[in-house]
Write a protein that holds these residues in place. Structure first.
Motif, PDB file in Angstrom:
ATOM      1  N   ILE A  98       1.063  -1.203  -0.117  1.00 41.21           N
ATOM      2  CA  ILE A  98      -0.067  -0.086   0.059  1.00 41.21           C
ATOM      3  C   ILE A  98       0.794   1.250  -0.022  1.00 41.21           C
ATOM      4  O   ILE A  98       0.683   2.240  -0.712  1.00 41.21           O
ATOM      5  CB  ILE A  98      -1.057  -0.091   1.394  1.00 41.21           C
ATOM      6  N   THR A  99       1.874   1.392   0.741  1.00 38.21           N
ATOM      7  CA  THR A  99       2.799   2.525   0.834  1.00 38.21           C
ATOM      8  C   THR A  99       3.547   2.650  -0.360  1.00 38.21           C
ATOM      9  O   THR A  99       3.642   3.944  -0.909  1.00 38.21           O
ATOM     10  CB  THR A  99       3.841   2.317   2.097  1.00 38.21           C
ATOM     11  N   ALA A 100       3.872   1.446  -0.988  1.00 41.64           N
ATOM     12  CA  ALA A 100       4.451   1.662  -2.462  1.00 41.64           C
ATOM     13  C   ALA A 100       3.560   2.300  -3.509  1.00 41.64           C
ATOM     14  O   ALA A 100       4.143   3.057  -4.242  1.00 41.64           O
ATOM     15  CB  ALA A 100       5.219   0.229  -2.810  1.00 41.64           C
ATOM     16  N   VAL A 101       2.496   1.678  -3.465  1.00 47.10           N
ATOM     17  CA  VAL A 101       1.603   2.142  -4.219  1.00 47.10           C
ATOM     18  C   VAL A 101       1.158   3.815  -3.965  1.00 47.10           C
ATOM     19  O   VAL A 101       1.001   4.605  -4.993  1.00 47.10           O
ATOM     20  CB  VAL A 101       0.230   1.571  -4.249  1.00 47.10           C
ATOM     21  N   LEU A 102       1.016   4.062  -2.790  1.00 44.29           N
ATOM     22  CA  LEU A 102       0.829   5.550  -2.496  1.00 44.29           C
ATOM     23  C   LEU A 102       1.954   6.595  -2.794  1.00 44.29           C
ATOM     24  O   LEU A 102       2.032   7.590  -3.369  1.00 44.29           O
ATOM     25  CB  LEU A 102       0.214   5.617  -1.166  1.00 44.29           C
ATOM     26  N   LEU A 103       3.282   5.950  -2.805  1.00 44.98           N
ATOM     27  CA  LEU A 103       4.402   6.747  -3.147  1.00 44.98           C
ATOM     28  C   LEU A 103       4.943   6.637  -4.421  1.00 44.98           C
ATOM     29  O   LEU A 103       5.759   7.317  -4.769  1.00 44.98           O
ATOM     30  CB  LEU A 103       5.454   6.257  -1.947  1.00 44.98           C
ATOM     31  N   ALA A 104       4.457   5.603  -5.334  1.00 39.55           N
ATOM     32  CA  ALA A 104       4.936   5.371  -6.633  1.00 39.55           C
ATOM     33  C   ALA A 104       5.098   6.709  -7.338  1.00 39.55           C
ATOM     34  O   ALA A 104       5.856   6.765  -8.351  1.00 39.55           O
ATOM     35  CB  ALA A 104       4.092   4.369  -7.137  1.00 39.55           C
ATOM     36  N   GLY A 105       3.978   7.650  -7.227  1.00 43.20           N
ATOM     37  CA  GLY A 105       3.802   8.795  -8.130  1.00 43.20           C
ATOM     38  C   GLY A 105       3.878   8.288  -9.683  1.00 43.20           C
ATOM     39  O   GLY A 105       4.566   8.976 -10.366  1.00 43.20           O
ATOM     40  N   GLY A 106       3.121   7.568 -10.272  1.00 44.82           N
ATOM     41  CA  GLY A 106       3.117   7.066 -11.501  1.00 44.82           C
ATOM     42  C   GLY A 106       4.169   6.083 -11.897  1.00 44.82           C
ATOM     43  O   GLY A 106       4.203   5.806 -13.198  1.00 44.82           O
ATOM     44  N   ARG A 107       5.053   5.910 -11.248  1.00 38.95           N
ATOM     45  CA  ARG A 107       6.080   4.916 -11.535  1.00 38.95           C
ATOM     46  C   ARG A 107       5.840   3.487 -11.298  1.00 38.95           C
ATOM     47  O   ARG A 107       5.938   3.038 -10.105  1.00 38.95           O
ATOM     48  CB  ARG A 107       7.523   5.161 -10.785  1.00 38.95           C
ATOM     49  N   THR A 108       5.402   2.750 -12.523  1.00 40.07           N
ATOM     50  CA  THR A 108       4.981   1.219 -11.946  1.00 40.07           C
ATOM     51  C   THR A 108       6.143   0.480 -11.404  1.00 40.07           C
ATOM     52  O   THR A 108       5.721  -0.469 -10.824  1.00 40.07           O
ATOM     53  CB  THR A 108       4.448   0.590 -13.385  1.00 40.07           C
ATOM     54  N   GLN A 109       7.404   0.721 -11.797  1.00 33.17           N
ATOM     55  CA  GLN A 109       8.456  -0.111 -11.162  1.00 33.17           C
ATOM     56  C   GLN A 109       8.538  -0.135  -9.850  1.00 33.17           C
ATOM     57  O   GLN A 109       8.818  -1.113  -9.111  1.00 33.17           O
ATOM     58  CB  GLN A 109       9.818   0.042 -11.796  1.00 33.17           C
ATOM     59  N   VAL A 110       8.051   0.994  -9.099  1.00 33.64           N
ATOM     60  CA  VAL A 110       8.098   0.999  -7.750  1.00 33.64           C
ATOM     61  C   VAL A 110       7.037  -0.147  -7.122  1.00 33.64           C
ATOM     62  O   VAL A 110       7.407  -0.839  -6.250  1.00 33.64           O
ATOM     63  CB  VAL A 110       7.636   2.251  -7.101  1.00 33.64           C
ATOM     64  N   TRP A 111       5.948   0.046  -7.289  1.00 30.05           N
ATOM     65  CA  TRP A 111       5.050  -0.629  -6.533  1.00 30.05           C
ATOM     66  C   TRP A 111       4.909  -2.098  -7.057  1.00 30.05           C
ATOM     67  O   TRP A 111       4.592  -3.230  -6.373  1.00 30.05           O
ATOM     68  CB  TRP A 111       3.199  -0.279  -6.669  1.00 30.05           C
ATOM     69  N   LEU A 112       5.403  -2.527  -8.194  1.00 32.70           N
ATOM     70  CA  LEU A 112       5.320  -3.943  -8.916  1.00 32.70           C
ATOM     71  C   LEU A 112       6.583  -4.432  -7.865  1.00 32.70           C
ATOM     72  O   LEU A 112       6.535  -5.635  -7.397  1.00 32.70           O
ATOM     73  CB  LEU A 112       6.023  -4.038 -10.334  1.00 32.70           C
TER      74      LEU A 112
ATOM     75  N   ALA B 284      11.578  -1.681  -3.357  1.00 29.16           N
ATOM     76  CA  ALA B 284      10.848  -0.457  -3.797  1.00 29.16           C
ATOM     77  C   ALA B 284      11.470   0.615  -3.182  1.00 29.16           C
ATOM     78  O   ALA B 284      11.492   1.787  -3.914  1.00 29.16           O
ATOM     79  CB  ALA B 284       9.360  -0.791  -3.091  1.00 29.16           C
ATOM     80  N   ALA B 285      11.865   0.499  -2.104  1.00 29.85           N
ATOM     81  CA  ALA B 285      12.809   1.695  -1.336  1.00 29.85           C
ATOM     82  C   ALA B 285      13.753   2.142  -2.309  1.00 29.85           C
ATOM     83  O   ALA B 285      13.966   3.463  -2.140  1.00 29.85           O
ATOM     84  CB  ALA B 285      13.033   1.234  -0.048  1.00 29.85           C
ATOM     85  N   ARG B 286      14.655   1.240  -2.703  1.00 31.84           N
ATOM     86  CA  ARG B 286      15.494   1.823  -3.922  1.00 31.84           C
ATOM     87  C   ARG B 286      15.144   2.204  -5.065  1.00 31.84           C
ATOM     88  O   ARG B 286      15.665   3.179  -5.474  1.00 31.84           O
ATOM     89  CB  ARG B 286      16.443   0.302  -4.052  1.00 31.84           C
ATOM     90  N   ALA B 287      13.942   1.806  -5.305  1.00 28.68           N
ATOM     91  CA  ALA B 287      13.149   2.385  -6.723  1.00 28.68           C
ATOM     92  C   ALA B 287      12.685   3.635  -6.496  1.00 28.68           C
ATOM     93  O   ALA B 287      12.699   4.644  -7.373  1.00 28.68           O
ATOM     94  CB  ALA B 287      12.324   1.439  -7.308  1.00 28.68           C
TER      95      ALA B 287
END
Length: 87
Positions: A50-64, A76-79
């Motif tokens: 959930i945190t990764a989806v909220l912080l992704a900012g449109g970057r799919t690689q983060v939440w995936l 995800a933190a690194r991304a």
């Protein structure tokens, strides 16, 4: 707390609880330990996604990356990096 640090903490909790669950499984396999750590790990895994989806900012690689069990939060933190998230 910046977004990278938030995901790093959640990812560390997720990885730590998974390691303890596996350690319990291969050693004593005590039901109480599994009963406590299982839900904590599940909550940490869900919170990481959930945190990764909220912080992704449109970057799919983060939440995936957050969907990878165990190390997904750290990936995800690194991304996310330390750049600010657009609002």
């Amino acid at each position: 707390m910046n977004p990278r640090r938030t995901l790093h903490v959640l990812g560390s909790v997720e990885l730590g609880t998974l390691a303890l669950l596996l350690l319990n499984l291969v050693t004593v396999h005590h039901r109480t330990i599994s009963g406590v750590l299982g839900p904590v790990h599940g909550l940490a895994y869900t919170a990481t996604i959930i945190t990764a989806v909220l912080l992704a900012g449109g970057r799919t690689q983060v939440w995936l990356r957050a969907f990878v069990p165990g190390i997904g939060g750290l990936l995800a933190a690194r991304a996310v990096g330390s750049r600010p998230v657009p609002e």
